[in-house]
Design an enzyme around this catalytic site. Structure first.
Site: not given
Ligand code: IVH
Length: 686
Positions: A34, A83-84, A118, A120, A122, A141, A177, A229, A328, A422, A425, A447, A452
């Protein structure tokens, strides 16, 4: 330095700093320490200040630039951010697989279908726009069509390249993300607490909150990270560069490679092309195990059809693509409504409130009740009947109510009152100030009836558990009592095979097993015996401390409060409780009855002098074949060692029997020495 020289030096410094940051943040492979990076940055900062004509928009020092905003401006996404759909179980994932295959069945090469699995993340989905290779705008988004411009804040994330590593003419949109590392959340919450601000509940809220700071300097402190992603692709939109111009493979996995080549971070080690649904499921199982160890939060696995041509055939329905699904992991927290607060009577007669819910799925199991511990806890949480509450279940622990959502109240919720009688009893309930071993005071309700039936039932369950007579579970105990075979725990030792065999649904074999288990446990080491009596405030450790001091039951029975009180770790509340227990006539009769039925209490064996295992801590997991767990524990203690229930860094050895539990995995993870049964036996000279 002449002008040209200065210019060249600035350029070289920028390139070098960008490169070092890329290696550090994206490749996770720092090239230098660093202080070297800091020193280069210092020089660049000085040159940029002295020669503002060379200060460029994409300078690596420009990550925190600009003044705090009044508000974020809105951004229209060129391509809708979808979204998914979620799959909450393998069964739901299986249904998705069936739908996908059905739609693709007509395709000539349907058999070549592969999936891409892959992590997901958070965090918060963001869109990054690059113009001629330079980062010009980033947005949230929002509702998928319109988001907020958070460019300044995104620039503070060092894993987001300000300049792409490949020449890209025109407009490119990368999606991914933004996440907050778990460690950063811990630090942030310490700071929030010190400043008297509310804490963030999880890394996702913290990431979202940090990106919505109007002052980028604050965002910069939060140390966010970014994983890419996707590349937004819209053949109908000439404004955007098509993703296939980087990705000739025609697959989603190829797209991830393209993202890496452009300078983005992806989790390459946790990506997998899967030729079957089974392989996807294996990935899900493997990832579940290591998920807690990742430095940032994740909540599942994103599974997509890998071939982009197939993705196009599957298309989008509503706001989610049909070619992708989010598996999930079971949530560890969920919300539910409190239907009722019941009261249970424990073996010491203590009244324990229990919340009863609408059955709710948490961490893979259906929860319909959770302990509220005591009235203090109910008051602290302010739980009322009818409240919507957050419940939590992590791993094997007992489910708990962690929080009430007061905004969900209708006004019809009812406060809980401890009953005056109680519930089992009908005897009067007494309020007592109790204290734990550390003398922390709390109020408990008991009690008042020593006979009891609820106490007796709970006591019997505790008794057989401590003595490890596992063949007799709570249901069998209830049955024996209902059938009149036993009226107290001492009667268990007078049972014979014929008694049990005569009961409906008990065969000869199960009767034999039960009797064998009872007779194997008739000789009881003193510490265990003391613990099995269920004396108020006497847990396993206190029982051990008492045994060490008094050596025999007779001596303990005669002991006065001062003598007991003089033991380290034992205070007046516990001493009084012990003395009262042995002075009680009913208890004395119970102990006599145990002896009459063949129980023998073994005197405490002090550790052998110069003990071989002095100071060593053991944990036992799985079934030992040639000696009982009891015998193993007794021997360890006799040799000066300690036996603990859970594995930690302080554990010296984990003894692994047949079908070991999670403790084995934990030992391996922590690098604790593991002993097989034969190794263990030779260590203890058995
Ligand atoms: S692909 C059609 N890949 O999950 C949306 N999403 O529940 C394509 N997320 O809004 C997203 N990890 O914020 C994709 N490896 C990943 C992800 C991912 C987290 C989130 C993303 C999306 C939400 C949907």
């Amino acid at each position: 330095m002449g002008k040209l020289e200065i210019h060249n030096r600035i350029e070289a410094l920028r390139r070098q700093i960008e490169e070092l940051r890329y290696r550090y943040h994206v490749l996770n492979d720092p090239a230098v320490t660093d202080d070297i990076k800091d020193s280069l940055e210092r020089e660049l900062r000085q040159l940029e200040t002295e020669h503002p004509e060379y200060a460029l928009k994409d300078s690596p020092l420009n990550r925190v630039a600009g003044k705090p905003l009044q508000q974020f401006s809105k951004v229209k996404h060129e391509v809708r951010m979808l979204s998914l759909n979620d799959a909450f179980s393998k069964a739901e994932l299986g249904e998705w697989d069936v739908r996908v295959r059905k739609i693709l069945a007509a395709a000539a090469d349907a058999a070549s279908l592969t999936y891409f699995a892959e992590v997901k993340f958070d965090g918060l989905a963001v869109s990054l726009i690059y113009e001629n290779g330079l980062f010009i705008r980033g947005a949230t988004r929002g509702d998928g069509f319109i988001g907020e411009d958070i460019t300044q804040n995104l620039k503070t994330i060092e894993s987001i390249p300000l300049r792409l590593r490949q020449a890209v003419p025109g407009i490119l949109e990368v999606r991914g993300e933004a996440v907050m590392p778990k460690q950063a959340l811990e630090k942030l919450n310490l700071k929030q607490a010190a400043e008297g601000r509310p804490l963030f509940a999880n890394t996702r809220n913290a990431a979202a909150g940090s990106l919505r700071q109007l002052d980028p300097a604050l965002t910069a402190e939060r140390k966010l990270d970014f994983f890419a992603y996707d590349i937004a692709d819209n053949p109908g939109n000439p404004g955007l560069i098509a993703s296939h111009s980087f990705n000739s493979s025609g697959t989603h996995s190829g797209l991830h490679l393209a993202l890496r080549n452009l300078g983005f971070k992806t989790l390459e080690k946790l990506e997998r092309v899967c030729r079957s649904l089974q392989m996807v499921e294996n990935f899900i199982d493997e990832f579940e195990k290591i998920r807690p160890d990742l430095p940032f939060g994740t909540d599942g696995v994103v599974v997509s059809v890998d071939q982009i041509a197939f993705q196009k055939m599957l298309g989008v329905v509503g706001k989610a693509p049909r070619y992708m699904v989010a598996f999930k992991y079971p949530a560890e927290k969920a919300t539910t409504k409190v239907k009722e607060i019941k009261v249970n009577v424990g073996r010491t007669g203590v009244l324990t409130p229990l919340a009863v819910f609408e059955p709710t799925l948490v961490a893979g199991s259906t929860i319909s009740k959770a302990t509220l511990h005591n009235l203090d806890q109910i008051e602290r949480l302010d739980v009322r009947v009818g409240d919507t509450v957050v419940i939590q279940k992590a791993g094997d622990v007992i489910p708990e109510v962690v929080e009430v959502l007061p905004k969900m109240r209708t006004g019809r919720e009812k406060k809980f009152k401890m009953p005056g009688l109680c519930p089992v009893c009908g005897a009067k309930v007494e309020k007592r100030q109790v204290a734990d071993k550390k003398q922390a005071a709390s109020t408990a309700y008991y009690c008042s009836n020593s006979k009891c039936p609820a106490k007796n039932r709970r006591f019997m369950q505790h008794f057989v558990n401590v003595l490890e007579i596992y063949e007799i579970g709570p249901k069998i105990l209830d049955r024996f009592q209902e059938e009149g075979l036993i009226s107290d725990a001492a009667d268990i030792f007078s049972l014979d095979k014929a008694d049990i065999q005569s009961l409906e649904r008990f065969g000869e074999k199960s009767a034999e097993n039960i009797i064998a288990s009872i007779s194997q446990h008739k000789k009881i080491p003193l510490p265990k015996f003391i613990y099995s009596l269920g004396i108020l405030h006497v847990g396993e450790q206190t029982a051990e401390d008492l045994a060490v001091r008094f050596r025999s039951l007779a001596k303990l029975q005669e002991a006065g409060p001062e003598e007991i009180n003089s033991i380290e770790n034992i205070g007046p509340v516990v001493s009084r409780s012990v003395v009262e227990y042995f002075r009680d006539k009913d208890n004395a009769r119970f102990i006599k009855k145990l002896f009459a039925n063949g129980v023998e209490v073994l005197e405490y064996q002090p550790p052998i002098a110069g003990a071989k295992l002095a100071g060593k801590t053991f944990v036992i997991t799985g079934t030992l074949e040639s000696l009982s767990r009891e015998a193993a524990k007794a021997r360890i203690k006799q040799l000066g060692g300690r036996v603990a229930e859970s594995v930690s860094k302080a554990t010296d050895y984990v003894v692994v029997g047949k079908e070991p539990g999670s403790k084995y995995g934990k030992a391996q993870k922590l690098g604790v020495a593991v002993l097989s049964e034969p190794d263990f036996k030779s260590l203890i000279n058995f």
